[in-house]
Design an enzyme around this catalytic site. Structure first.
Site, PDB file in Angstrom:
ATOM      1  N   TYR A   1      -4.469   9.138   5.248  1.00  0.00           N
ATOM      2  CA  TYR A   1      -3.253   9.349   6.032  1.00  0.00           C
ATOM      3  C   TYR A   1      -2.720  10.767   5.801  1.00  0.00           C
ATOM      4  CZ  TYR A   1      -3.081   4.297   6.828  1.00  0.00           C
ATOM      5  OH  TYR A   1      -3.378   3.022   7.192  1.00  0.00           O
TER       6      TYR A   1
ATOM      7  N   ASN B   1       2.006   9.469 -29.957  1.00  0.00           N
ATOM      8  CA  ASN B   1       2.613   8.717 -31.062  1.00  0.00           C
ATOM      9  C   ASN B   1       1.617   8.434 -32.197  1.00  0.00           C
ATOM     10  OD1 ASN B   1       0.960   6.992 -29.718  1.00  0.00           O
ATOM     11  ND2 ASN B   1       2.501   5.430 -29.282  1.00  0.00           N
TER      12      ASN B   1
ATOM     13  N   ASP C   1       0.019  -0.884  -8.175  1.00  0.00           N
ATOM     14  CA  ASP C   1      -1.294  -1.357  -8.621  1.00  0.00           C
ATOM     15  C   ASP C   1      -1.214  -2.846  -8.977  1.00  0.00           C
ATOM     16  OD1 ASP C   1      -3.837  -1.393 -10.417  1.00  0.00           O
ATOM     17  OD2 ASP C   1      -3.797   0.645  -9.629  1.00  0.00           O
TER      18      ASP C   1
ATOM     19  N   ASP D   1       7.008  -7.641  -8.997  1.00  0.00           N
ATOM     20  CA  ASP D   1       5.678  -8.171  -8.672  1.00  0.00           C
ATOM     21  C   ASP D   1       5.711  -8.676  -7.227  1.00  0.00           C
ATOM     22  OD1 ASP D   1       3.478  -9.818  -8.274  1.00  0.00           O
ATOM     23  OD2 ASP D   1       3.608 -10.783 -10.244  1.00  0.00           O
TER      24      ASP D   1
ATOM     25  N   ASN E   1     -14.640   4.786  -3.662  1.00  0.00           N
ATOM     26  CA  ASN E   1     -15.865   4.759  -4.478  1.00  0.00           C
ATOM     27  C   ASN E   1     -17.122   4.388  -3.701  1.00  0.00           C
ATOM     28  OD1 ASN E   1     -14.133   5.233  -6.629  1.00  0.00           O
ATOM     29  ND2 ASN E   1     -13.990   3.069  -7.171  1.00  0.00           N
TER      30      ASN E   1
ATOM     31  N   HIS F   1      -6.289  -3.249 -14.520  1.00  0.00           N
ATOM     32  CA  HIS F   1      -6.457  -1.975 -13.822  1.00  0.00           C
ATOM     33  C   HIS F   1      -5.195  -1.105 -13.849  1.00  0.00           C
ATOM     34  CE1 HIS F   1      -6.953   0.526 -10.130  1.00  0.00           C
ATOM     35  NE2 HIS F   1      -8.226   0.540 -10.494  1.00  0.00           N
TER      36      HIS F   1
ATOM     37  N   ASP G   1       1.507   1.587 -26.676  1.00  0.00           N
ATOM     38  CA  ASP G   1       1.341   2.986 -26.274  1.00  0.00           C
ATOM     39  C   ASP G   1       2.070   3.291 -24.953  1.00  0.00           C
ATOM     40  OD1 ASP G   1       0.401   5.402 -27.150  1.00  0.00           O
ATOM     41  OD2 ASP G   1      -1.722   4.956 -26.849  1.00  0.00           O
TER      42      ASP G   1
ATOM     43  N   SER H   1     -10.115   5.577  -9.113  1.00  0.00           N
ATOM     44  CA  SER H   1      -8.914   4.966  -9.696  1.00  0.00           C
ATOM     45  C   SER H   1      -8.439   5.700 -10.933  1.00  0.00           C
ATOM     46  CB  SER H   1      -9.217   3.525 -10.144  1.00  0.00           C
ATOM     47  OG  SER H   1      -9.063   2.628  -9.101  1.00  0.00           O
TER      48      SER H   1
ATOM     49  N   ALA I   1      -5.939   7.042   1.471  1.00  0.00           N
ATOM     50  CA  ALA I   1      -6.217   8.452   1.156  1.00  0.00           C
ATOM     51  C   ALA I   1      -6.203   9.341   2.400  1.00  0.00           C
ATOM     52  CB  ALA I   1      -7.557   8.560   0.435  1.00  0.00           C
TER      53      ALA I   1
HETATM   54 CA   LIG Z   1      -0.706   7.380 -27.967  1.00  0.00          CA
END
Ligand SMILES: [Ca+2]
Ligand SMILES: [Ca+2]
Length: 406
Positions: free
Chosen positions: A297, A204, A135, A177, A282, A191, A144, A348, A295
Protein backbone atom coordinates in the site's frame (compact mmCIF):
# COMPACT_ATOMS: atom_id res chain seq x y z
CA UNK A 1 -17.50 8.96 1.77
CA UNK A 2 -15.48 7.45 -0.99
CA UNK A 3 -15.82 3.98 0.46
CA UNK A 4 -19.56 4.12 0.22
CA UNK A 5 -19.60 5.38 -3.34
CA UNK A 6 -17.27 2.56 -4.28
CA UNK A 7 -19.45 0.04 -2.54
CA UNK A 8 -22.65 0.37 -4.47
CA UNK A 9 -23.11 -2.23 -7.07
CA UNK A 10 -19.90 -4.03 -6.13
CA UNK A 11 -20.26 -7.76 -6.27
CA UNK A 12 -18.62 -9.77 -3.59
CA UNK A 13 -16.98 -12.95 -4.66
CA UNK A 14 -17.26 -14.49 -1.17
CA UNK A 15 -14.01 -15.92 -2.13
CA UNK A 16 -12.64 -19.31 -2.03
CA UNK A 17 -13.86 -22.66 -0.96
CA UNK A 18 -10.69 -22.75 1.12
CA UNK A 19 -11.97 -19.98 3.36
CA UNK A 20 -15.35 -21.65 3.68
CA UNK A 21 -13.56 -24.83 4.68
CA UNK A 22 -11.56 -22.81 7.20
CA UNK A 23 -14.83 -21.48 8.62
CA UNK A 24 -16.14 -25.00 8.90
CA UNK A 25 -13.06 -26.36 10.68
CA UNK A 26 -12.53 -23.75 13.37
CA UNK A 27 -10.86 -25.59 16.21
CA UNK A 28 -10.50 -24.94 19.90
CA UNK A 29 -9.23 -21.44 20.49
CA UNK A 30 -9.85 -20.41 16.89
CA UNK A 31 -12.91 -18.42 16.06
CA UNK A 32 -14.98 -19.25 12.99
CA UNK A 33 -13.95 -17.27 9.93
CA UNK A 34 -16.59 -14.84 8.62
CA UNK A 35 -16.05 -14.24 4.88
CA UNK A 36 -17.36 -10.67 4.54
CA UNK A 37 -16.29 -7.44 6.21
CA UNK A 38 -18.80 -4.58 6.42
CA UNK A 39 -18.47 -0.92 7.33
CA UNK A 40 -21.61 0.01 9.22
CA UNK A 41 -21.45 3.64 10.26
CA UNK A 42 -17.97 4.05 11.79
CA UNK A 43 -17.78 0.39 12.77
CA UNK A 44 -15.93 -2.24 10.75
CA UNK A 45 -16.99 -5.82 11.45
CA UNK A 46 -16.84 -9.31 10.00
CA UNK A 47 -20.19 -10.84 9.03
CA UNK A 48 -21.51 -14.13 7.68
CA UNK A 49 -22.56 -14.68 4.07
CA UNK A 50 -26.14 -14.90 5.31
CA UNK A 51 -25.99 -11.53 7.12
CA UNK A 52 -24.23 -9.98 4.12
CA UNK A 53 -27.39 -10.44 2.03
CA UNK A 54 -29.13 -7.74 4.02
CA UNK A 55 -26.29 -5.65 5.54
CA UNK A 56 -24.46 -5.18 2.24
CA UNK A 57 -27.54 -3.74 0.50
CA UNK A 58 -27.06 -0.47 2.35
CA UNK A 59 -23.45 -0.62 3.64
CA UNK A 60 -20.00 -0.97 2.14
CA UNK A 61 -18.81 -4.60 2.11
CA UNK A 62 -15.78 -6.44 0.81
CA UNK A 63 -14.20 -9.90 1.08
CA UNK A 64 -12.67 -10.46 4.50
CA UNK A 65 -8.98 -11.26 3.85
CA UNK A 66 -6.82 -13.62 5.90
CA UNK A 67 -3.36 -12.48 7.05
CA UNK A 68 -0.59 -14.55 8.57
CA UNK A 69 2.68 -13.93 10.41
CA UNK A 70 5.72 -13.43 8.21
CA UNK A 71 7.78 -16.00 10.05
CA UNK A 72 10.20 -17.35 7.47
CA UNK A 73 9.74 -20.54 5.57
CA UNK A 74 12.04 -23.23 6.85
CA UNK A 75 15.36 -23.73 5.13
CA UNK A 76 18.06 -26.28 5.71
CA UNK A 77 20.23 -23.69 7.44
CA UNK A 78 17.50 -22.37 9.70
CA UNK A 79 16.85 -23.68 13.18
CA UNK A 80 13.62 -25.59 13.69
CA UNK A 81 10.66 -23.34 14.48
CA UNK A 82 9.82 -23.07 18.12
CA UNK A 83 6.57 -24.71 19.22
CA UNK A 84 3.88 -22.18 20.10
CA UNK A 85 2.95 -22.02 23.77
CA UNK A 86 -0.42 -23.56 24.55
CA UNK A 87 -3.29 -21.09 24.21
CA UNK A 88 -4.64 -19.89 27.50
CA UNK A 89 -6.44 -17.01 29.15
CA UNK A 90 -4.68 -13.64 29.21
CA UNK A 91 -2.94 -12.97 32.53
CA UNK A 92 -4.76 -10.23 34.36
CA UNK A 93 -3.05 -7.13 35.72
CA UNK A 94 -2.33 -8.66 39.10
CA UNK A 95 1.32 -9.13 38.22
CA UNK A 96 3.67 -11.63 36.63
CA UNK A 97 3.99 -15.27 37.62
CA UNK A 98 7.31 -16.99 38.37
CA UNK A 99 9.81 -16.89 35.52
CA UNK A 100 12.67 -19.22 34.68
CA UNK A 101 16.25 -18.14 35.41
CA UNK A 102 17.28 -15.55 32.85
CA UNK A 103 20.33 -16.06 30.61
CA UNK A 104 23.00 -13.31 30.52
CA UNK A 105 22.42 -10.63 27.88
CA UNK A 106 23.74 -11.60 24.46
CA UNK A 107 23.31 -10.05 21.07
CA UNK A 108 23.26 -11.70 17.66
CA UNK A 109 25.12 -10.54 14.51
CA UNK A 110 22.41 -8.01 13.66
CA UNK A 111 23.48 -5.65 16.43
CA UNK A 112 27.01 -5.40 15.00
CA UNK A 113 25.93 -5.23 11.32
CA UNK A 114 23.60 -2.36 12.22
CA UNK A 115 26.40 -0.57 14.17
CA UNK A 116 24.22 -0.42 17.26
CA UNK A 117 26.94 0.56 19.74
CA UNK A 118 27.50 3.78 17.77
CA UNK A 119 23.76 4.38 17.47
CA UNK A 120 23.24 3.78 21.21
CA UNK A 121 25.98 6.32 21.97
CA UNK A 122 23.56 8.89 20.51
CA UNK A 123 20.29 7.45 21.90
CA UNK A 124 18.84 4.33 23.49
CA UNK A 125 15.34 5.69 22.89
CA UNK A 126 12.83 7.70 24.85
CA UNK A 127 10.01 6.24 26.99
CA UNK A 128 7.68 8.81 25.42
CA UNK A 129 7.90 7.03 22.05
CA UNK A 130 5.34 4.22 21.68
CA UNK A 131 5.69 1.46 19.08
CA UNK A 132 2.57 -0.63 18.50
CA UNK A 133 3.34 -4.28 17.77
CA UNK A 134 0.28 -5.27 15.73
CA UNK A 135 0.66 -9.02 15.85
CA UNK A 136 -0.22 -12.07 18.00
CA UNK A 137 0.17 -10.05 21.22
CA UNK A 138 3.13 -9.61 23.58
CA UNK A 139 4.11 -11.40 26.80
CA UNK A 140 3.88 -8.16 28.76
CA UNK A 141 5.24 -9.83 31.91
CA UNK A 142 8.41 -11.10 30.18
CA UNK A 143 11.37 -10.04 32.39
CA UNK A 144 13.08 -8.44 29.38
CA UNK A 145 9.95 -6.52 28.26
CA UNK A 146 7.76 -5.76 31.27
CA UNK A 147 9.38 -2.40 32.06
CA UNK A 148 8.98 -1.30 28.44
CA UNK A 149 5.23 -1.84 27.99
CA UNK A 150 2.97 1.17 27.31
CA UNK A 151 0.74 0.67 30.34
CA UNK A 152 -2.62 2.45 30.31
CA UNK A 153 -2.38 3.98 33.79
CA UNK A 154 -6.00 5.22 33.77
CA UNK A 155 -7.08 1.57 33.46
CA UNK A 156 -4.38 0.20 35.80
CA UNK A 157 -5.37 2.59 38.59
CA UNK A 158 -9.07 2.81 37.72
CA UNK A 159 -12.08 0.82 38.79
CA UNK A 160 -12.26 -2.74 37.42
CA UNK A 161 -15.01 -3.40 34.88
CA UNK A 162 -15.15 0.26 33.90
CA UNK A 163 -13.78 1.97 30.78
CA UNK A 164 -11.73 4.35 32.91
CA UNK A 165 -10.19 6.33 30.03
CA UNK A 166 -13.40 6.33 27.98
CA UNK A 167 -11.77 4.94 24.81
CA UNK A 168 -14.46 2.30 24.27
CA UNK A 169 -12.35 -0.58 25.65
CA UNK A 170 -12.96 -1.77 29.21
CA UNK A 171 -9.80 -2.73 31.09
CA UNK A 172 -7.22 -2.21 28.33
CA UNK A 173 -4.26 -1.97 30.70
CA UNK A 174 -1.81 -3.75 28.35
CA UNK A 175 -3.38 -3.06 24.97
CA UNK A 176 -6.25 -5.03 23.48
CA UNK A 177 -6.89 -8.46 22.00
CA UNK A 178 -9.00 -7.92 18.87
CA UNK A 179 -8.92 -11.59 17.92
CA UNK A 180 -10.65 -12.71 21.12
CA UNK A 181 -12.24 -9.31 21.80
CA UNK A 182 -10.93 -9.01 25.35
CA UNK A 183 -8.60 -6.75 27.36
CA UNK A 184 -4.79 -6.96 27.05
CA UNK A 185 -2.82 -8.14 24.05
CA UNK A 186 -1.40 -11.29 25.62
CA UNK A 187 0.60 -13.50 23.24
CA UNK A 188 -0.61 -17.11 22.87
CA UNK A 189 1.47 -17.69 19.72
CA UNK A 190 5.03 -16.41 20.36
CA UNK A 191 5.53 -14.37 17.20
CA UNK A 192 4.50 -10.98 18.61
CA UNK A 193 6.71 -11.36 21.68
CA UNK A 194 9.70 -12.13 19.43
CA UNK A 195 9.05 -8.98 17.36
CA UNK A 196 8.60 -6.86 20.51
CA UNK A 197 12.01 -7.95 21.85
CA UNK A 198 13.74 -6.96 18.59
CA UNK A 199 12.34 -3.45 19.07
CA UNK A 200 12.63 -2.86 22.81
CA UNK A 201 14.04 -5.67 24.95
CA UNK A 202 15.52 -3.88 27.93
CA UNK A 203 19.22 -3.09 28.50
CA UNK A 204 19.31 -4.91 31.84
CA UNK A 205 22.04 -7.57 31.70
CA UNK A 206 19.67 -10.45 30.87
CA UNK A 207 18.46 -12.04 27.63
CA UNK A 208 18.75 -9.74 24.68
CA UNK A 209 18.76 -6.02 23.88
CA UNK A 210 16.32 -4.37 21.49
CA UNK A 211 17.23 -1.74 18.90
CA UNK A 212 15.53 0.92 21.06
CA UNK A 213 15.84 -0.47 24.60
CA UNK A 214 14.09 2.46 26.31
CA UNK A 215 10.99 2.99 24.13
CA UNK A 216 7.55 1.57 24.97
CA UNK A 217 5.73 -1.31 23.29
CA UNK A 218 1.95 -1.27 22.88
CA UNK A 219 0.64 -4.84 22.52
CA UNK A 220 -2.13 -4.92 19.90
CA UNK A 221 -3.28 -8.44 19.14
CA UNK A 222 -5.29 -9.38 16.05
CA UNK A 223 -3.56 -12.64 15.07
CA UNK A 224 -4.83 -15.70 16.92
CA UNK A 225 -2.87 -18.53 18.55
CA UNK A 226 -2.63 -20.09 15.07
CA UNK A 227 -0.91 -16.93 13.73
CA UNK A 228 -3.70 -15.75 11.45
CA UNK A 229 -6.17 -12.87 11.54
CA UNK A 230 -8.56 -10.99 9.25
CA UNK A 231 -9.25 -7.59 7.74
CA UNK A 232 -11.96 -6.62 10.23
CA UNK A 233 -9.67 -7.10 13.24
CA UNK A 234 -6.65 -5.55 11.47
CA UNK A 235 -8.60 -2.36 10.79
CA UNK A 236 -9.77 -2.10 14.40
CA UNK A 237 -6.23 -2.86 15.65
CA UNK A 238 -4.70 -0.05 13.57
CA UNK A 239 -7.31 2.51 14.69
CA UNK A 240 -6.78 1.48 18.32
CA UNK A 241 -2.97 1.78 18.10
CA UNK A 242 -3.26 5.30 16.70
CA UNK A 243 -5.77 6.30 19.41
CA UNK A 244 -3.33 5.11 22.11
CA UNK A 245 -0.65 7.48 20.82
CA UNK A 246 1.64 5.04 19.01
CA UNK A 247 4.03 6.87 16.68
CA UNK A 248 5.21 3.74 14.85
CA UNK A 249 3.10 0.71 13.88
CA UNK A 250 5.19 -2.45 13.35
CA UNK A 251 3.44 -5.00 11.12
CA UNK A 252 5.11 -8.40 10.62
CA UNK A 253 2.18 -9.98 8.78
CA UNK A 254 0.63 -10.12 5.34
CA UNK A 255 -1.31 -12.09 2.78
CA UNK A 256 -4.66 -11.96 1.10
CA UNK A 257 -5.58 -9.57 -1.67
CA UNK A 258 -5.99 -5.82 -1.77
CA UNK A 259 -8.50 -4.45 0.72
CA UNK A 260 -9.89 -0.91 0.39
CA UNK A 261 -10.92 -0.99 4.07
CA UNK A 262 -7.39 -1.93 5.26
CA UNK A 263 -5.78 0.56 2.89
CA UNK A 264 -8.14 3.22 4.25
CA UNK A 265 -7.19 2.42 7.87
CA UNK A 266 -3.47 2.60 7.01
CA UNK A 267 -3.80 5.94 5.19
CA UNK A 268 -5.91 7.27 8.09
CA UNK A 269 -3.06 6.33 10.47
CA UNK A 270 -0.43 7.88 8.20
CA UNK A 271 -2.47 11.10 7.86
CA UNK A 272 -2.42 11.19 11.65
CA UNK A 273 1.39 11.36 11.55
CA UNK A 274 2.02 7.68 12.25
CA UNK A 275 4.76 5.68 10.50
CA UNK A 276 3.55 2.31 9.21
CA UNK A 277 6.27 -0.35 8.77
CA UNK A 278 5.40 -3.71 7.17
CA UNK A 279 7.12 -6.98 6.25
CA UNK A 280 7.68 -7.49 2.51
CA UNK A 281 6.77 -11.18 2.89
CA UNK A 282 8.49 -14.55 2.62
CA UNK A 283 7.63 -15.93 -0.83
CA UNK A 284 10.99 -15.06 -2.54
CA UNK A 285 8.88 -12.94 -4.89
CA UNK A 286 9.37 -9.62 -6.68
CA UNK A 287 6.50 -7.62 -5.22
CA UNK A 288 6.94 -4.89 -7.86
CA UNK A 289 5.11 -7.32 -10.12
CA UNK A 290 2.85 -9.14 -7.67
CA UNK A 291 1.99 -6.92 -4.71
CA UNK A 292 2.02 -8.13 -1.11
CA UNK A 293 -0.32 -6.49 1.37
CA UNK A 294 -0.08 -4.45 3.52
CA UNK A 295 3.56 -3.87 2.40
CA UNK A 296 2.47 -2.69 -1.07
CA UNK A 297 0.00 0.00 0.00
CA UNK A 298 1.05 3.63 -0.58
CA UNK A 299 3.23 5.36 2.04
CA UNK A 300 4.09 2.10 3.87
CA UNK A 301 7.76 1.40 4.68
CA UNK A 302 8.23 -2.14 3.36
CA UNK A 303 11.10 -4.22 4.76
CA UNK A 304 13.01 -7.14 3.23
CA UNK A 305 15.23 -9.58 5.12
CA UNK A 306 19.02 -9.93 4.92
CA UNK A 307 21.40 -12.37 6.61
CA UNK A 308 24.70 -12.36 8.50
CA UNK A 309 26.65 -12.24 5.18
CA UNK A 310 24.64 -9.17 4.11
CA UNK A 311 22.95 -11.20 1.37
CA UNK A 312 19.22 -11.35 0.76
CA UNK A 313 17.62 -14.05 2.92
CA UNK A 314 16.56 -16.73 0.44
CA UNK A 315 12.92 -16.51 1.55
CA UNK A 316 12.66 -12.71 1.41
CA UNK A 317 10.42 -10.88 -1.04
CA UNK A 318 12.02 -7.92 -2.80
CA UNK A 319 11.25 -5.09 -5.21
CA UNK A 320 13.41 -2.19 -6.39
CA UNK A 321 10.31 0.03 -6.47
CA UNK A 322 8.21 -1.54 -3.67
CA UNK A 323 10.65 -2.44 -0.88
CA UNK A 324 12.26 0.51 0.91
CA UNK A 325 14.99 -1.17 2.85
CA UNK A 326 16.52 -4.46 3.98
CA UNK A 327 17.46 -5.35 7.55
CA UNK A 328 18.71 -8.54 9.24
CA UNK A 329 15.88 -11.09 9.55
CA UNK A 330 17.67 -14.45 9.30
CA UNK A 331 18.39 -16.23 12.61
CA UNK A 332 17.42 -13.42 14.97
CA UNK A 333 17.63 -14.03 18.72
CA UNK A 334 14.84 -12.45 20.75
CA UNK A 335 12.26 -12.81 23.50
CA UNK A 336 9.63 -15.55 23.58
CA UNK A 337 6.66 -16.02 25.95
CA UNK A 338 7.05 -17.32 29.49
CA UNK A 339 10.43 -15.68 30.05
CA UNK A 340 12.04 -17.57 27.19
CA UNK A 341 14.22 -16.69 24.17
CA UNK A 342 14.28 -18.10 20.62
CA UNK A 343 16.03 -17.76 17.27
CA UNK A 344 13.55 -17.07 14.46
CA UNK A 345 13.85 -16.03 10.78
CA UNK A 346 11.62 -14.01 8.48
CA UNK A 347 10.80 -10.59 7.10
CA UNK A 348 8.82 -10.64 10.38
CA UNK A 349 12.13 -10.28 12.23
CA UNK A 350 13.58 -7.69 9.81
CA UNK A 351 10.55 -5.40 10.19
CA UNK A 352 10.92 -4.69 13.93
CA UNK A 353 14.63 -3.87 13.36
CA UNK A 354 13.43 -0.98 11.18
CA UNK A 355 10.55 -0.07 13.51
CA UNK A 356 13.04 0.07 16.39
CA UNK A 357 15.44 2.26 14.41
CA UNK A 358 12.61 4.68 13.54
CA UNK A 359 11.67 4.70 17.24
CA UNK A 360 15.24 5.83 18.00
CA UNK A 361 14.91 8.52 15.33
CA UNK A 362 11.62 9.72 16.85
CA UNK A 363 13.33 9.77 20.26
CA UNK A 364 16.18 11.92 18.99
CA UNK A 365 13.89 14.27 17.07
CA UNK A 366 10.36 14.56 18.42
CA UNK A 367 7.83 15.22 15.69
CA UNK A 368 10.00 13.84 12.87
CA UNK A 369 7.79 13.27 9.84
CA UNK A 370 7.45 10.18 7.67
CA UNK A 371 9.09 12.04 4.77
CA UNK A 372 12.08 13.03 6.95
CA UNK A 373 12.40 9.46 8.27
CA UNK A 374 12.38 8.07 4.74
CA UNK A 375 14.93 10.61 3.51
CA UNK A 376 17.39 9.92 6.35
CA UNK A 377 16.79 6.14 6.42
CA UNK A 378 17.42 5.91 2.69
CA UNK A 379 20.38 8.30 2.53
CA UNK A 380 22.15 6.47 5.37
CA UNK A 381 21.55 2.91 4.13
CA UNK A 382 24.54 0.86 3.04
CA UNK A 383 24.98 0.28 -0.69
CA UNK A 384 24.02 -3.41 -0.55
CA UNK A 385 20.92 -5.19 -1.88
CA UNK A 386 20.09 -2.12 -3.97
CA UNK A 387 19.03 -4.40 -6.82
CA UNK A 388 16.29 -5.61 -4.48
CA UNK A 389 15.22 -2.36 -2.79
CA UNK A 390 15.02 1.41 -3.11
CA UNK A 391 17.55 2.22 -0.40
CA UNK A 392 19.75 -0.80 0.35
CA UNK A 393 20.49 -2.31 3.77
CA UNK A 394 19.71 -0.19 6.83
CA UNK A 395 22.58 1.20 8.94
CA UNK A 396 21.16 2.40 12.25
CA UNK A 397 24.24 4.40 13.35
CA UNK A 398 24.29 6.35 10.09
CA UNK A 399 20.53 6.83 10.23
CA UNK A 400 20.50 8.21 13.80
CA UNK A 401 23.55 10.37 13.10
CA UNK A 402 21.71 11.98 10.16
CA UNK A 403 18.54 12.46 12.18
CA UNK A 404 20.44 14.05 15.08
CA UNK A 405 22.16 16.57 12.80
CA UNK A 406 19.11 17.48 10.71
CA1 LIG B 1 17.94 -7.44 28.09
CA1 LIG C 1 -10.30 1.86 28.22
Amino acid sequence: MELFTRSHGRRLSFISIGFLALAACAKNGEKPFLPVVAKVGAEVRAISTEDAKTICKSNYCEDNQVYVTQFGRRHHDDPAPAPAPPPGPAPQPTGPGPVPNQPPEQMDYSRSILNMSQAWAISEGSPSVIVAVIDSGVDYFHPDLRNNIAVNTAELNGRPGVDNDGNGYVGDVYGWDFYNNRPNGYDDNGHGTHCAGVIAAEKNGIGVRGIAPRVKILPVKFLGANGSGDTADAVRAIDYAVSRGAKILSNSWGGGGSSPLLDDAIQRAINHGVIFVAAAGNESTDIDGSPSYPASYANVIAVGSSDSMDAKSSFSNFGSRSVEVFAPGSSIYSTYPNGQYRVMSGTSMATPQVSGAIALAASVRTGITRAEVLEDLCASSVNRLTEYSKCGRMDVAGFIRRVSTR
